[in-house]
Design a protein around this motif. Structure first.
Motif, PDB file in Angstrom:
ATOM      1  N   GLY A 106      -6.915  -7.719   5.524  1.00 48.32           N
ATOM      2  CA  GLY A 106      -7.475  -6.481   5.240  1.00 48.32           C
ATOM      3  C   GLY A 106      -6.456  -5.514   4.286  1.00 48.32           C
ATOM      4  O   GLY A 106      -6.812  -4.851   3.237  1.00 48.32           O
ATOM      5  N   VAL A 109      -5.277  -7.029   0.790  1.00 50.97           N
ATOM      6  CA  VAL A 109      -6.067  -7.005  -0.079  1.00 50.97           C
ATOM      7  C   VAL A 109      -6.805  -5.655  -0.429  1.00 50.97           C
ATOM      8  O   VAL A 109      -6.885  -5.451  -1.665  1.00 50.97           O
ATOM      9  CB  VAL A 109      -7.451  -7.839   0.738  1.00 50.97           C
ATOM     10  CG1 VAL A 109      -8.624  -7.886  -0.602  1.00 50.97           C
ATOM     11  CG2 VAL A 109      -7.101  -9.160   0.792  1.00 50.97           C
ATOM     12  N   LEU A 110      -6.983  -4.746   0.592  1.00 46.62           N
ATOM     13  CA  LEU A 110      -7.373  -3.452   0.145  1.00 46.62           C
ATOM     14  C   LEU A 110      -6.326  -2.694  -0.322  1.00 46.62           C
ATOM     15  O   LEU A 110      -6.579  -1.656  -0.837  1.00 46.62           O
ATOM     16  CB  LEU A 110      -8.293  -2.756   1.305  1.00 46.62           C
ATOM     17  CG  LEU A 110      -9.147  -3.520   1.705  1.00 46.62           C
ATOM     18  CD1 LEU A 110      -9.833  -2.943   2.665  1.00 46.62           C
ATOM     19  CD2 LEU A 110     -10.580  -3.793   0.551  1.00 46.62           C
ATOM     20  N   ARG A 111      -4.837  -3.154  -0.435  1.00 41.40           N
ATOM     21  CA  ARG A 111      -3.719  -2.452  -0.981  1.00 41.40           C
ATOM     22  C   ARG A 111      -3.535  -1.084  -0.280  1.00 41.40           C
ATOM     23  O   ARG A 111      -3.381  -0.038  -0.835  1.00 41.40           O
ATOM     24  CB  ARG A 111      -4.027  -2.256  -2.611  1.00 41.40           C
ATOM     25  CG  ARG A 111      -4.010  -3.564  -3.309  1.00 41.40           C
ATOM     26  CD  ARG A 111      -3.835  -3.452  -4.822  1.00 41.40           C
ATOM     27  NE  ARG A 111      -4.342  -4.631  -5.260  1.00 41.40           N
ATOM     28  CZ  ARG A 111      -3.676  -4.987  -6.747  1.00 41.40           C
ATOM     29  NH1 ARG A 111      -2.925  -4.053  -7.178  1.00 41.40           N
ATOM     30  NH2 ARG A 111      -3.983  -6.132  -6.778  1.00 41.40           N
ATOM     31  N   GLN A 112      -3.848  -1.043   1.207  1.00 38.84           N
ATOM     32  CA  GLN A 112      -3.729   0.256   1.720  1.00 38.84           C
ATOM     33  C   GLN A 112      -2.241   0.347   2.036  1.00 38.84           C
ATOM     34  O   GLN A 112      -1.348  -0.667   2.164  1.00 38.84           O
ATOM     35  CB  GLN A 112      -4.432  -0.046   3.224  1.00 38.84           C
ATOM     36  CG  GLN A 112      -5.987  -0.071   2.642  1.00 38.84           C
ATOM     37  CD  GLN A 112      -6.411   1.257   2.291  1.00 38.84           C
ATOM     38  OE1 GLN A 112      -6.280   2.372   2.722  1.00 38.84           O
ATOM     39  NE2 GLN A 112      -7.256   1.007   1.175  1.00 38.84           N
TER      40      GLN A 112
END
Length: 144
Positions: A106, A109-112
Motif C-alpha cells: 500500500g 503503490v500509493l507513493r506515501q
C-alpha cells in the motif's frame, strides 16, 4: 496412503505458499530498504525473501492435532479443551506477516512517505510474524 498425484499437488501447494512468502518478504524489504539506506542491499532482500519462503512453507500448512479418534472418542483426555499452540502461533504469525506485506504494498503503490516509526513497525510485524510461523511449523512437525 497418498497417491502420487496427491503428493505432487501438496508439494506444488507448499511451493506456491513459499513463493507467496518470498514475494511478501520482497515487498517489506523494498519498503524498509527505501527508508533506511543501510538496508538497501541484495543480502537484505535475500534474507527477507528466504525468511518469508521458509515461514510460509512451514507455518501455513501445519499438521493439526486430532480432536477425535475414528470411533468418535477424544484421542487424548489431557488434550480436550486445550489450545493447539502451533495452530494459534501459525494463525497470528500469518496475520502479522500478511498485514505487514499488505501495508508495504500500500505504501509503495500509493507513493506515501510514512514516518520512520511506521516503517519499523511494519518491519517488526513482518519479522515477528514470520518467526511465529517458523516456530509453529517446527513444533507441529516435531510432535508427529
Amino acid at each position: 496412503m497418498q497417491t502420487g498425484v496427491r503428493k505432487v499437488a501438496h508439494v506444488l501447494e507448499r511451493l506456491g505458499l513459499a513463493m507467496a512468502g518470498a514475494a511478501s518478504g520482497l515487498f517489506v524489504a523494498a519498503l524498509v530498504g527505501t527508508s533506511h539506506a543501510a538496508l538497501t542491499n541484495q543480502a537484505f532482500l535475500l534474507l527477507m525473501m528466504t525468511g518469508g519462503a521458509v515461514g510460509f512453507y512451514l507455518g501455513i500448512d501445519t499438521p493439526p492435532r486430532p480432536f477425535t479418534a475414528s470411533n468418535g472418542r477424544p484421542t487424548d483426555e489431557a488434550w480436550v479443551g486445550k489450545v493447539d499452540t502451533p495452530e494459534l502461533l501459525s494463525a497470528i504469525g500469518t496475520f502479522l506477516a500478511a498485514l505487514s506485506a499488505f501495508a508495504s504494498v500500500g505504501v509503495i503503490v500509493l507513493r506515501q512517505d510514512p514516518d520512520l516509526a511506521w516503517i519499523w513497525m511494519i518491519m517488526a510485524g513482518w519479522v515477528v510474524g514470520v518467526a511465529m510461523q517458523i516456530i509453529a511449523g517446527t513444533i507441529a512437525r516435531l510432535r508427529r
